[in-house]
Motif scaffolding. Structure first.
Motif, short mmCIF file in Angstrom:
data_model
loop_
_atom_site.label_atom_id
_atom_site.label_comp_id
_atom_site.label_asym_id
_atom_site.label_seq_id
_atom_site.Cartn_x
_atom_site.Cartn_y
_atom_site.Cartn_z
N UNK A 106 35.62 13.34 8.54
CA UNK A 106 35.67 12.30 7.53
C UNK A 106 36.36 12.74 6.26
N UNK A 107 36.13 13.97 5.83
CA UNK A 107 36.53 14.37 4.48
C UNK A 107 37.86 15.11 4.40
N UNK A 108 38.38 15.58 5.49
CA UNK A 108 39.66 16.27 5.45
C UNK A 108 39.57 17.68 4.91
N UNK A 109 38.50 18.38 5.25
CA UNK A 109 38.31 19.75 4.76
C UNK A 109 38.51 20.80 5.86
N UNK A 110 38.75 20.37 7.08
CA UNK A 110 38.88 21.29 8.20
C UNK A 110 40.34 21.36 8.66
N UNK A 129 36.68 6.86 1.54
CA UNK A 129 37.91 6.76 0.75
C UNK A 129 38.03 7.96 -0.18
N UNK A 130 39.15 8.04 -0.88
CA UNK A 130 39.39 9.18 -1.76
C UNK A 130 38.39 9.25 -2.91
N UNK A 131 37.90 8.10 -3.36
CA UNK A 131 36.88 8.11 -4.42
C UNK A 131 35.63 8.84 -3.94
N UNK A 132 35.22 8.60 -2.71
CA UNK A 132 34.06 9.30 -2.13
C UNK A 132 34.37 10.79 -1.97
N UNK A 133 35.57 11.11 -1.54
CA UNK A 133 35.94 12.52 -1.41
C UNK A 133 35.81 13.22 -2.76
N UNK A 134 36.30 12.59 -3.81
CA UNK A 134 36.21 13.19 -5.15
C UNK A 134 34.76 13.32 -5.60
N UNK A 135 33.92 12.31 -5.30
CA UNK A 135 32.49 12.41 -5.65
C UNK A 135 31.82 13.58 -4.94
N UNK A 136 32.30 13.89 -3.74
CA UNK A 136 31.72 15.00 -2.97
C UNK A 136 32.35 16.35 -3.35
N UNK A 137 33.32 16.32 -4.23
CA UNK A 137 33.94 17.57 -4.69
C UNK A 137 34.98 18.14 -3.75
N UNK A 140 45.96 15.35 -1.04
CA UNK A 140 45.89 16.76 -1.47
C UNK A 140 45.63 17.67 -0.28
N UNK A 141 44.77 17.25 0.63
CA UNK A 141 44.48 18.06 1.83
C UNK A 141 45.73 18.21 2.69
N UNK A 142 46.48 17.12 2.82
CA UNK A 142 47.72 17.19 3.60
C UNK A 142 48.75 18.08 2.91
N UNK A 143 48.81 18.02 1.59
CA UNK A 143 49.74 18.89 0.85
C UNK A 143 49.35 20.36 1.02
#
Length: 59
Positions: free
Chosen positions: A10-14, A34-42, A48-51
């Motif tokens: 879900x978050x794009x951290x792996x 969404x990206x707002x939720x990703x930012x809330x989760x830190x 940014x993850x793709x970059x």
């Protein structure tokens, strides 16, 4: 945990090893959060993850 079950994250951290030897973002369910939720989760936004993956030699 989702990736271990064959489901997209879900978050794009792996990341995973790409075919060219660089790292690429593991599959992401782009509709799960969404990206707002990703930012809330830190965690970074999906862009940014793709970059980061691209900077590490992936796609």
């Amino acid at each position: 945990m989702l990736l271990h079950r064959g489901r997209p994250q879900w978050y794009g951290t792996q990341y995973q090893a790409g075919k060219d030897g660089g790292l690429e973002l593991s599959p992401v369910d782009e509709d799960a959060v969404d990206d707002a939720e990703r930012l809330r989760m830190g965690v970074p936004t999906l862009a940014e993850a793709r970059a980061r993956a691209a900077a590490m030699g992936g796609d």
